[in-house]
Scaffold this active site. Sequence first.
Site, PDB file in Angstrom:
ATOM      1  N   ARG A 149       0.792  -1.221   0.000  1.00 43.98           N
ATOM      2  CA  ARG A 149       0.000   0.000   0.000  1.00 43.98           C
ATOM      3  C   ARG A 149       0.828   1.276   0.000  1.00 43.98           C
ATOM      4  O   ARG A 149       0.279   2.376  -0.141  1.00 43.98           O
ATOM      5  CB  ARG A 149      -0.935   0.005   1.199  1.00 43.98           C
ATOM      6  CG  ARG A 149      -0.240   0.021   2.549  1.00 43.98           C
ATOM      7  CD  ARG A 149      -1.208  -0.349   3.651  1.00 43.98           C
ATOM      8  NE  ARG A 149      -0.632  -0.240   4.983  1.00 43.98           N
ATOM      9  CZ  ARG A 149      -1.208  -0.755   6.075  1.00 43.98           C
ATOM     10  NH1 ARG A 149      -2.357  -1.411   5.956  1.00 43.98           N
ATOM     11  NH2 ARG A 149      -0.647  -0.609   7.254  1.00 43.98           N
TER      12      ARG A 149
ATOM     13  N   GLU B 180      11.697   6.804   5.683  1.00 41.23           N
ATOM     14  CA  GLU B 180      10.237   6.862   5.707  1.00 41.23           C
ATOM     15  C   GLU B 180       9.820   8.207   5.123  1.00 41.23           C
ATOM     16  O   GLU B 180      10.100   9.266   5.685  1.00 41.23           O
ATOM     17  CB  GLU B 180       9.721   6.724   7.141  1.00 41.23           C
ATOM     18  CG  GLU B 180       9.948   5.345   7.754  1.00 41.23           C
ATOM     19  CD  GLU B 180       8.750   4.429   7.558  1.00 41.23           C
ATOM     20  OE1 GLU B 180       7.758   4.867   6.941  1.00 41.23           O
ATOM     21  OE2 GLU B 180       8.824   3.268   8.018  1.00 41.23           O
TER      22      GLU B 180
END
Length: 320
Positions: free
Chosen positions: A84, A282
């Site tokens: 995702r 991230e």
Amino acid sequence: MRSLLVLPLLVALVAGATLDFNHYWTAQEINEYIDELVRDFPTLATAVNVGTSTEGRPIRAVRVSKNNVANRPLVIVEAGLRAREWISPMSANYILHEIVEHYYEFENILDNVNFLIVPLVNPDGYEFSRSTNRLWLKSRSVNGNGCFGIDLNRNFGHLWNTVGGSTDPCSDSFVGTAAFSAPETAAMRDLIQSNSANLVLYLSIQSADQMVLYPFSHSATTNPSNVAELRNLANSVVLTLMSQNGRIFTSGGAGLLQPAASGSSIDFVAGTVQPDLVFTLETGAGGNYGYDVPESQMAEILSETTYGFLTMAEYVANNK
């Protein structure tokens, strides 16, 4: 260094097709882009067949090596591990766009560093997330009893299944039946090990906690012996990231800033191959869940992430 993407940018492909960095590409489009780079830049880019997914899709990489010189320090970039997190493979594609199509802007880096970039480790899960379930995280292995998929970032071999994962085949954090039981992680293991001699930096691009993390994921208190170097470089990358669009990023040990979990790609690399530098980046967040970045925000996050990557690449070029 010139400014990166700020306006719609089109990349011409074979057969008159067009890809842009304002929409999320399919797995097929990613492969088409790899083919285009290799065709147009044969002295710089080479396609690498990494392996095959559970459902038979190819897992591919691009080796970027100026004039195909093999013995430079190597940087491996892994993206698309979790289905995702669509911004992750797009970030890898944009990094390729920059360092290959605009190679002349990065002569110091390319004279001193080779790259091996895997844009989409989990093509099955990615396509399932695109077509059926936007929240899907895992691969698409058939686990029985109506359960599917392995959390690939819990399936790598270093201290596999010791903390933070699940043995429930229906869980989002299912660790698999054994270390490297997923063909996707087994393919990455083989790629990493076969390129370990020159490996200096391993980077996993994930989304979207806005962090720069170094090993280890399995522990808040265990660090590599060169943790000071990792901390200093992570801090530099955070400053670069925050200077782009004003988002707040943090840096630190993965097991300290996130819930401890074993079986991650960075723990495997740092715990077995042990190159000098191992990080997770991230990316910036957006949308309802952080990882579901709207296409309207893609441009700034792709540029931001690429600047963070280039800070690492420049460090390798100047210090390794």
